[in-house]
Scaffold this motif. Structure first.
Motif, PDB file in Angstrom:
ATOM      1  N   LEU A 100     -33.203   2.020  23.749  1.00  0.00           N
ATOM      2  CA  LEU A 100     -32.406   2.057  22.359  1.00  0.00           C
ATOM      3  C   LEU A 100     -33.004   1.180  21.337  1.00  0.00           C
ATOM      4  O   LEU A 100     -33.393  -0.041  21.726  1.00  0.00           O
ATOM      5  N   ARG A 101     -33.221   1.920  20.195  1.00  0.00           N
ATOM      6  CA  ARG A 101     -33.613   1.030  18.907  1.00  0.00           C
ATOM      7  C   ARG A 101     -32.532   0.109  18.636  1.00  0.00           C
ATOM      8  O   ARG A 101     -31.414   0.198  19.062  1.00  0.00           O
ATOM      9  N   ILE A 102     -32.814  -1.329  18.210  1.00  0.00           N
ATOM     10  CA  ILE A 102     -31.804  -2.173  18.007  1.00  0.00           C
ATOM     11  C   ILE A 102     -30.706  -1.893  17.304  1.00  0.00           C
ATOM     12  O   ILE A 102     -29.618  -2.436  17.528  1.00  0.00           O
ATOM     13  N   ASP A 103     -30.726  -0.805  16.178  1.00  0.00           N
ATOM     14  CA  ASP A 103     -29.768  -0.395  15.562  1.00  0.00           C
ATOM     15  C   ASP A 103     -28.636   0.406  16.168  1.00  0.00           C
ATOM     16  O   ASP A 103     -27.546   0.333  16.101  1.00  0.00           O
ATOM     17  N   GLU A 104     -29.427   1.094  17.078  1.00  0.00           N
ATOM     18  CA  GLU A 104     -28.589   2.128  18.001  1.00  0.00           C
ATOM     19  C   GLU A 104     -27.888   1.294  19.111  1.00  0.00           C
ATOM     20  O   GLU A 104     -26.705   1.523  19.442  1.00  0.00           O
ATOM     21  N   ALA A 105     -28.637   0.252  19.841  1.00  0.00           N
ATOM     22  CA  ALA A 105     -27.954  -0.701  20.643  1.00  0.00           C
ATOM     23  C   ALA A 105     -26.838  -1.357  19.985  1.00  0.00           C
ATOM     24  O   ALA A 105     -25.783  -1.749  20.415  1.00  0.00           O
ATOM     25  N   LEU A 106     -26.918  -1.887  18.793  1.00  0.00           N
ATOM     26  CA  LEU A 106     -25.987  -2.324  17.908  1.00  0.00           C
ATOM     27  C   LEU A 106     -24.871  -1.763  17.660  1.00  0.00           C
ATOM     28  O   LEU A 106     -23.733  -2.413  17.620  1.00  0.00           O
ATOM     29  N   ARG A 107     -25.102  -0.628  17.138  1.00  0.00           N
ATOM     30  CA  ARG A 107     -23.972   0.357  17.015  1.00  0.00           C
ATOM     31  C   ARG A 107     -23.076   0.668  18.201  1.00  0.00           C
ATOM     32  O   ARG A 107     -21.857   0.621  18.298  1.00  0.00           O
ATOM     33  N   LEU A 108     -23.722   0.815  19.394  1.00  0.00           N
ATOM     34  CA  LEU A 108     -22.901   0.746  20.715  1.00  0.00           C
ATOM     35  C   LEU A 108     -22.088  -0.592  21.087  1.00  0.00           C
ATOM     36  O   LEU A 108     -21.002  -0.370  21.181  1.00  0.00           O
ATOM     37  N   TYR A 109     -22.746  -1.535  20.579  1.00  0.00           N
ATOM     38  CA  TYR A 109     -22.131  -2.895  20.931  1.00  0.00           C
ATOM     39  C   TYR A 109     -20.992  -3.235  19.886  1.00  0.00           C
ATOM     40  O   TYR A 109     -19.817  -3.393  20.369  1.00  0.00           O
ATOM     41  N   LEU A 110     -21.134  -2.999  18.688  1.00  0.00           N
ATOM     42  CA  LEU A 110     -20.108  -3.281  17.751  1.00  0.00           C
ATOM     43  C   LEU A 110     -18.900  -2.243  17.762  1.00  0.00           C
ATOM     44  O   LEU A 110     -17.904  -2.652  17.142  1.00  0.00           O
TER      45      LEU A 110
END
Length: 1650
Positions: free
Chosen positions: A751-761
């Motif tokens: 996952l691209r960092i923004d996609e991973a962050l979206r999932l995380y947040l």
């Protein structure tokens, strides 16, 4: 011969050409040059070609179509000419002129589609132009629906559909045209989706980059959807050719005819608002507003012939599709010729489709030959012009169409008007009905996301037609695809529940009604309820949907206002749907169990498989299938079962929480309990995280000490946790390790960092403090960096980028920020991150992608959002959960968990049924409620739920009004209340059918029976009971009014009549006709209820139920508050009848019955009707049960209850007991063996017949301490308290008479050796022989003074008839040698002596003031505390009506009746005869016993036959008895007794006695006799007494002289001799001392010489 088709084409050429020539443009005065005009030129070329051929098939279709298509394409032609060309093209298609087998057919069809969708013409007036548009629609419809239409490419189909949509949504066009376009679309969608099983999923690469999108002017329609590649669904494609309704429960095309499933519509039959309703009934109605018959027929007739074959490909030819049916539809238009083209071939085409579908399913459309619906094979071919292969349409165009239809239903798209949304819904409904979409992943993706979402959003709109259409589409979705839509189903049901319970006053009532109907429809789907339960209620993180639904429906079935509306009935219907299916499964199991007994398992299994293969397509088949599965599960276990479900050999996915695919009820119960604890823990966590974790650790759901990985997993998977609390908990410094574990639960790889962050947040709420955010992001970037192979220079670079993404998100989407600043541009974003990646720049394309992703879609922070943003977030979470293993949806056979479901639903259902039954007046609803009750009963019986059944019976008993209504009004009220009668019939029917599981409910049924008894509504057989005394052997518990015995009734009634005033007379008038009719109805109803069956069939009840039934009857015992003697008697009689019915297992219930009878008899302080019935009942039981060896001893022991009764109470029922005992001995004497039992019987006979007091041992040992007497022994009472004794026994007799007879009864002996005591207790031990029972049993006879002729027993009054009956019983035993045994011989002797004593002097002492001794039933039957005034009046009335049941002789009044002497004379003579018989047979009886005993080794008490034993046991007591009768006041008795005594003393057997025994004979028999005869026994009969004394003296002398020699050897001879002389002296002086009659002195002296 020239082909007829050529003439058709030529005719059409002429028509079009002449129209072109007539047109004003060519209407010049010069003739037109055909060579120069391209349109005419091409027609003339075609004419030449046609003239040179014999068969139309010799030329390519393109050749004869091209000129016509050119006219259609030409912009220069007018509308009418274009219309004519279109009509010609339509005719060619309809008549089948284009051969589907021709190699150029595909190209021709493609050209045709292209030309018609791009038709051009010169407009004239709107009306004429619309005619052309109508023809365009007609051609497009025919093109797609005829068999050759299968050659169209994906693009062409899309263009065709787009053209139709354009017409449909063009509001400037007339309503008629738009509606026609709508109909055309419905038919096209139906055809396309019914062909779905023939298509396969395509490779992603093919899925048209070149695929043309359906782009309409509505903005939302041009959006393209992503293609998502997901795994194939485990559901197999349906190979069978399906009906247009997709095999659902919807009706198939109702009024279908050959016009492709579009029915003709009567003028004005539908309006726009009605269109929803019409679409419910027939999938192809689409809401025409007005439409004349003529127009619609004109439009559609041309299509009649060939379109039908392909419009409804899966429909079996219905009766309406016969060729002859066409005539009526087309009103005589010339279609006969055309019929030959396709009508005959319809059945053939339908058959062909079956095989074709199966062949085409196995191969891709692209790499294999294509086979069209007519069975024609097409090889992919190159066209001459462009060299590209024309591929027939397939899944891509269907997918695109489906996507477009879904986009039309988006309520948030402002371009979508109501009409467009409705159209979209309608076409989606057709698509879902026509096809099974689940196997196609590309379509399923659209269903899961956009379609469900739009449908749920439409549930909130207030436009009913959209609301109804979306409900309908939802039903179709969840009926066929719920296994893929677990969380969507949960959301849908929650929305429905919200609508049903909504308090919003603006919400239309119809919306609630429709929501309930939708719910009922869903619940009716086989196995839906079971799946709801196992997939949601038994899932840790789903709602308890089934439980919540049940509660909601139950609550909704209760109207607040008291008025029943449709919603209430629908709620009840929904509840009953669950009950209905459960009951059907139970019935099936019962039938299957029966079948299993007849068949072997193997046979049945084989049949089960056949059955499923035949009928799974139909609803009934599904039910049968589920029933067979129930059996299969039992036989072969669940693993085998699921092979039925998966045609593809794929493994069934099992949710992690289950151990197997069909967990058992216990496992589910544990899951549900765990779920409750989890919910509780979740609530506590949301308040205070630490507390929640601690709670779950205490309950063992989380390990202690805390396991970070476990807690992290729980925080991730539990959707109910507060995201803010999660954020605070994981960011706490003390939980650093937990944060690591939490981050590790995410899959960031790839996952691209923004996609991973979206999932995380999205998993928690980011706290506001900077250090906390720093910690959370640092952990995130470290993990992301590591799993993605460290794409940046340093971890810090990743951290900075992550932070920048959050800042960008705030900048772009936070409204507060945007008000002050202009949002950041992509360049600014890039600039901000320059040199951050370890002094170098990040990949610029990546930054741009990140920027666009954030700009277009906000990273939603949980708990922050509202409105549409929140909806989007919730929806994305739902989709995400659905993609995880949590989204696995188990399909289970219907009926597997019925036991659990019923446990949850029965309470609310019975409550709702009761309410509706109570409030409704509609017969249908009442019947429905009763049917519901019966089904609940059947299920509870099947599963053995007695608490449910009891509850049900108790509810129904309330509705019978039997227990609530007063007895006076009951017949009238009950007879006129149909509802109460229905309830009563149901109660009794259920009790008869399922009595086995009835427990507490028996009490209510018995209360109802009691009320029926009081109201005199029971059948005669139930209130008549056995009786020993009545001549007919029966007595009624309800006595009818009869004149009393004395005959005063007639006089009294006459006097009453004279004294009554007119007013009172009118008040006493009989019941009205209505009341009489009501009573008759009530009686008839109760007769149909057959209450007696409860008793007669009680032998089939399970033991536990039987015990409860008996307990219910016993509970109606005398109780101060509500005591009613007659009620108790009725219950007692029922109890006794039940015991007799259950005599095979009476040992199990005997103790209960015995205790009850003990309570009634022994504790009674006064005699009454109830005591009488209890006593009679006990004896009746004994008579019936003595034949059963296992219980006989207990039964006989229970007869001692009678001896424990208070003597005065027993005396009142003596006649019943006497008659009963007679019956008992006559039928069962041979079954009585033990001495104890005989002792009981003889004690009873003595007490009853002779008025003897029961043995003290019974009174003392067996009575309970709370009884009145019992502390004092009988002997004390009799010796010291004579007056108290008389009072205690209840006799108010004349005390003088009593005292006088008391004295005479116990004569004082005056001989030297006699005991000088007036009593009989204190006796000399040396001189007494004690009559003992066998062994050292406690029940010994009281001490008897053997030197007195009397037994010295305390005798009370006795009843003559009882005495006679008891003597009869005694006589029966004595005269039959078989009944005289060692166990009862001495008891017989004693009993005879007791009766001798009782009958002495004719039993005269029993006759002082006989009135006192009468059993007065009037007095004894008066109730203590009547329940109410009416009852009081009724009771007093009925008690006065009952005749007295006297226990004295019927004709006696006071004193001694004349006839009594003859009766008692006979008794005395019988007794003498009995004593003589026994006396003479004693020796032989004893010797035979001794002989028998010698043969038996294990004999108990040794039997001796010597003279000593005989003397002690038999001869002496019998001689004393005879001697006592010699002292009778009646001369006849005296003389006969003396004769018997003389005979007895001189009998041969007695000669064996030795001197001591003869001395004893003098002391015990003769001396007491002579002593007694000195008394003035019969003052009236002086002469007779003289003779008696003389005979007695003579006898004494004879005996003395006969046995003088042995007597001389006695040492006591002198005393004996002196005593004899003393008696001689007394007798010589008797006249002077005792008698006042001197003339008899001489007679007395004459005795002395003898």
């Amino acid at each position: 011969m020239v082909d007829k088709n050529i003439y058709i084409v030529q005719g059409e050429i002429c028509t079009v050409v002449s129209a072109i020539k007539r047109n004003s443009r060519w209407n010049t005065h010069t003739p037109l040059d055909e060579e120069q005009d391209p349109l005419l030129n091409s027609f003339s070329h075609l004419k030449e070609i046609l003239n040179n051929i014999k068969e139309l098939s010799d030329v390519e279709p393109n050749i004869f179509l091209r000129p016509f298509l050119e006219v259609v394409r030409s912009e220069d032609t007018t509308g009418p000419i274009t219309g004519l060309a279109l009509t010609s093209v339509n005719k060619f298609l309809s008549y089948g002129l284009i051969d589907a087998n021709h190699e150029a057919a595909a190209e021709a069809i493609e050209n045709m589609a292209d030309a018609v969708t791009h038709a051009r013409f010169v407009g004239t007036d709107p009306a004429s132009d619309e005619v052309v548009l109508m023809k365009i629609l007609q051609v497009l419809r025919t093109l797609l629906l005829t068999p050759v239409g299968a050659h169209l490419t994906n693009e062409s189909v899309c263009e065709i559909m787009q053209s139709c949509f354009r017409i449909c949504f063009e509001m400037r066009l007339s309503e008629l045209l738009r509606k026609s376009a709508e109909h055309t679309l419905v038919d096209m969608v139906q055809l396309l989706f019914s062909r779905l099983p023939q298509f396969k999923e395509e490779a992603k690469s093919f899925v048209g980059a070149n695929m043309k999108k359906l782009k309409m002017r509505a903005g939302g329609m041009s959006e393209s959807s992503k293609w998502k590649k997901q795994k194939r669904s485990p559901r197999p494609p349906r190979h069978m050719v399906r009906s247009a309704t997709g095999g659902l429960d919807q009706p198939t095309l109702s009024n279908n005819n050959l016009s492709g499933g579009v029915p003709f519509i009567e003028q004005g039959s539908l309006s726009v608002s009605d269109s929803v309703a019409s679409s419910m009934s027939s999938p192809t109605d689409s809401g025409l507003e007005t439409c004349s018959k003529a127009t619609s027929r004109e439009d559609l007739t041309d299509l009649d012939q060939s379109s039908s074959a392909s419009t409804t490909p899966g429909m079996a030819p219905s009766p309406s599709t016969e060729p002859g049916h066409l005539d009526s539809q087309t009103e005589g238009r010339p279609v006969e010729r055309a019929q030959s083209a396709s009508v005959e071939s319809i059945p053939e085409v339908l058959e062909d489709r079956d095989s074709v579908a199966e062949q085409s399913d196995s191969a891709s459309v692209h790499d294999m030959d294509y086979v069209n619906p007519r069975g024609v094979r097409f090889t992919p071919q190159q066209t001459q012009r462009d060299g590209a292969a024309l591929v027939p349409y397939g899944l891509p165009c269907l997918r695109e169409l489906f996507r477009f239809l879904i986009s039309l239903t988006n309520p948030h798209d402002r371009h979508n008007t109501d009409a467009m949304m409705h159209m979209g819904l309608q076409l989606l409904t057709v698509a879902l009905e026509a096809a099974h979409i689940a196997p196609y992943q590309s379509l399923l993706c659209l269903v899961k996301d956009e379609l469900c979402r739009h449908l749920f959003q439409l549930l909130t709109v207030d436009r009913l037609n959209l609301y109804a259409a979306s409900l309908r589409a939802c039903f179709l979705l969840f009926e066929s695809m719920r296994e893929h839509l677990k969380f969507q189903l949960e959301m849908y049901l929650k929305k429905l529940m919200d609508i049903i319970t909504s308090e919003n006053l603006k919400m239309p009532y119809e919306m609630k009604e429709m929501a309930l109907e939708a719910l009922v429809q869903l619940l009716r789907i086989p196995s839906f309820v079971t799946e709801l339960y196992i997939n949601h209620d038994c899932d840790f993180y789903c709602s308890n949907l089934f439980e919540d639904l049940t509660k909601l429906l139950s609550k909704n079935a209760f109207p607040v206002s008291g008025q029943l509306y449709t919603t209430h009935l629908l709620s009840l219907e929904a509840l009953l749907t669950v009950i209905d299916s459960t009951e059907a499964h139970c019935q099936a199991k019962v039938l299957n169990n029966t079948a299993q007994q007849d068949q072997s398992t193997e046979t049945m299994l084989a049949e089960g498989v056949d059955l499923t293969s035949d009928s799974t397509e139909t609803t009934t088949g599904i039910v049968c299938f589920s029933q067979m599965l129930d059996i299969l599960i039992i036989i072969v276990g669940c693993d085998h079962v699921f092979s039925f479900f998966s045609a593809e050999k794929k493994e069934i996915k099992i949710p992690q929480r289950f151990s197997c695919c069909l967990p058992d009820s216990q496992e589910l119960l544990e899951i549900r309990n765990r779920k409750k604890l989890l919910n509780s823990g979740t609530e506590q966590f949301n308040q205070k995280p630490k507390k929640g974790i601690q709670f779950l650790q205490e309950k063992g759901l989380l390990s202690s000490p805390m396991d970070n990985n476990e807690v992290a997993q729980w925080l991730r998977e539990n959707p109910r946790l507060d995201k803010k609390q999660i954020g605070e908990f994981i960011s706490d410094r003390r939980h650093m390790e937990l944060l690591d574990s939490f981050v590790n639960t995410f899959t960031f790889q790839g996952l691209r960092i923004d996609e991973a962050l979206r999932l995380y947040l999205e998993a928690f709420r980011l706290p506001g403090e900077a250090p906390v955010i720093h910690r959370l992001l640092e952990t995130f970037t470290d993990t992301w960096h590591k799993v993605n192979g460290s794409p940046f220079m340093t971890n810090d670079a990743g951290f900075a980028l992550a932070y920048a993404v959050i800042m960008l998100n705030t900048d772009q989407h936070n409204h507060n920020v945007r008000k002050q600043n202009i949002p950041m541009t992509v360049e600014q974003f890039k600039k901000n991150l320059k040199g951050v990646n370890g002094n170098t720049d990040f990949d610029q394309d990546m930054l741009e992608d990140i920027y666009n992703a954030i700009k277009n879609e906000e990273i939603v922070m949980p708990d922050e959002q509202s409105g549409l943003v929140k909806e989007n977030y919730v929806w994305s979470v739902l989709l995400h959960r659905g993609a995880t293993p949590e989204g696995i949806f188990l399909h289970v056979p219907a009926g597997v968990y019925d036991h659990d479901l019923f446990t949850m639903t029965w309470g609310p259902t019975i409550a709702a049924l009761s309410y509706v039954f109570d409030k409704s007046l509609d017969d249908n609803i009442i019947q429905k409620a009763i049917a519901g009750f019966r089904k609940c009963a059947m299920i509870s019986a099947h599963y053995g739920f007695s608490d449910v059944f009891d509850n049900l019976i108790i509810s129904l008993c309330k509705f019978t009004t039997l227990s609530s209504e007063s007895v006076e009004n009951l017949p009238t009220v009950f007879g006129s209340n149909m509802k109460a009668q229905i309830a009563a019939k149901t109660v009794f029917h259920l009790a008869h059918r399922h009595g086995d599981i009835l427990r507490e409910g028996w009490k209510n049924i018995m209360d109802s029976m009691l009320q029926l008894f009081r109201a005199e509504l029971l059948p005669k057989a139930m209130v008549e009971v056995e009786d020993f005394v009545e001549p007919n052997g029966k007595i009624s518990l309800q006595r009818e009014e009869t004149p009393s015995n004395r005959g005063e009734s007639a006089v009294l009634s006459f006097v009453n009549w004279l004294t009554l005033s007119g007013a009172e007379q009118s008040g006493l008038r009989g019941p009205t006709t209505e009341n009489q009719e009501a009573k008759q109805a009530a009686v008839l109803c109760i007769k149909q209820c057959d209450p007696e069956k409860l008793i007669t069939e009680s032998k089939f009840l399970q033991l536990e139920s039987l015990q409860e039934l008996m307990k219910a009857l016993i509970s109606v015992t005398p109780d101060e508050e509500t005591y009613d003697e007659e009620d108790a008697a009725f219950c007692l009689e029922m109890l006794l009848r039940i015991v007799m019915e259950n005599r095979d297992r009476v040992s199990c219930v005997w103790q209960t019955v015995r205790d009850h009878l003990y309570h009634l008899c022994v504790q009674a302080t006064e005699s009454c009707f109830l005591v009488e019935r209890a006593v009679v009942g006990l004896i009746r039981l004994a008579i019936r049960l003595l034949r059963r060896e296992d219980i006989s001893s207990q039964v006989l022991l229970s007869l001692r209850l009678l001896l424990m009764m208070k003597p005065h109470v027993l005396a009142r029922v003596s006649r019943e007991v006497a008659y009963g005992l007679h019956e008992l001995l006559k039928t069962n004497a041979a079954n009585i063996h033990s001495a104890d039992d005989w002792f009981t019987l003889f004690s009873l006979i003595e007490c009853i017949g002779a008025g003897m007091k029961p043995p003290a041992s019974f009174q003392v040992t067996s009575t309970s301490p709370d009884m009145d007497t019992g502390a004092q022994s009988d002997s004390e009472l009799s010796s010291h308290h004579p007056s108290e004794v008389s009072l205690d026994r209840g006799y108010t007799s004349d005390s003088e008479v009593y005292t006088e007879h008391g004295k005479s009864r116990m004569p004082r002996s005056v001989t030297d050796v006699d005991v000088a005591n007036s009593g009989w207790l204190v006796v000399g031990k040396d001189d007494l022989d004690i009559n003992k029972l066998s062994g050292s049993k406690p029940l010994v006879n009281p001490l008897v003074n053997q030197y007195s002729l009397t037994l010295g027993q305390d005798m009370g009054f006795h009843d003559t008839k009882s005495l006679i009956k008891c003597v009869e019983s005694l006589s029966f035993i004595v005269r039959d040698a078989a009944h005289v045994t060692p166990e009862n011989f001495e008891l017989c002797v004693k009993a005879i002596r007791v009766f001798v004593e009782a009958s002495l002097n004719g039993g005269y002492r029993t006759h002082e003031k006989k009135k006192n001794h009468k059993y007065d039933s009037q007095k004894s039957r008066v109730r203590r505390k009547p329940r109410d005034k009416e009852m009081a009046s009724r009771r007093s009335k009925t008690s006065s009506q009952r005749p007295s049941r006297s226990h004295s002789d019927d004709e006696e009044d006071e004193g001694v009746p004349a006839s009594y002497h003859t009766v008692s004379l006979q008794v005395s003579q019988d007794l003498l005869d009995l004593m003589h018989t026994l006396h003479t047979r004693a020796a032989s009886i004893y010797s035979s016993w001794a002989e028998e005993q010698r043969h038996l080794e294990d004999a108990g008490k040794k039997i001796e036959a010597d003279s000593q034993t005989l003397w002690t046991s038999c001869w002496c007591p019998l001689l004393q008895g005879i001697a006592w009768l010699c002292c009778d006041a009646r001369r006849q008795v005296r003389m006969q007794a003396l004769t018997y005594l003389q005979r007895a003393l001189l009998v041969h057997d007695l000669q064996t006695l030795d001197a001591v025994e003869w001395e004893s004979c003098f002391n015990k028999v003769l001396f007491p006799l002579l002593t007694k005869l000195l008394d003035n026994i019969s003052p009236a009969d002086v002469g007779g007494m003289e003779e008696t004394r003389m005979r007695a003296c003579t006898l004494l002398s004879k005996v003395f002289l006969q046995h003088l020699s042995p007597l001389l050897s006695l040492p006591t001879f002198a005393a004996l001799w002196l005593t004899i002389l003393d008696f001689m002296d007394k007798y010589m002086h008797a006249g002077s001392s005792d008698l006042d009659l001197p003339q008899h002195h001489l007679g007395t002296h004459r005795l002395l010489p003898a």
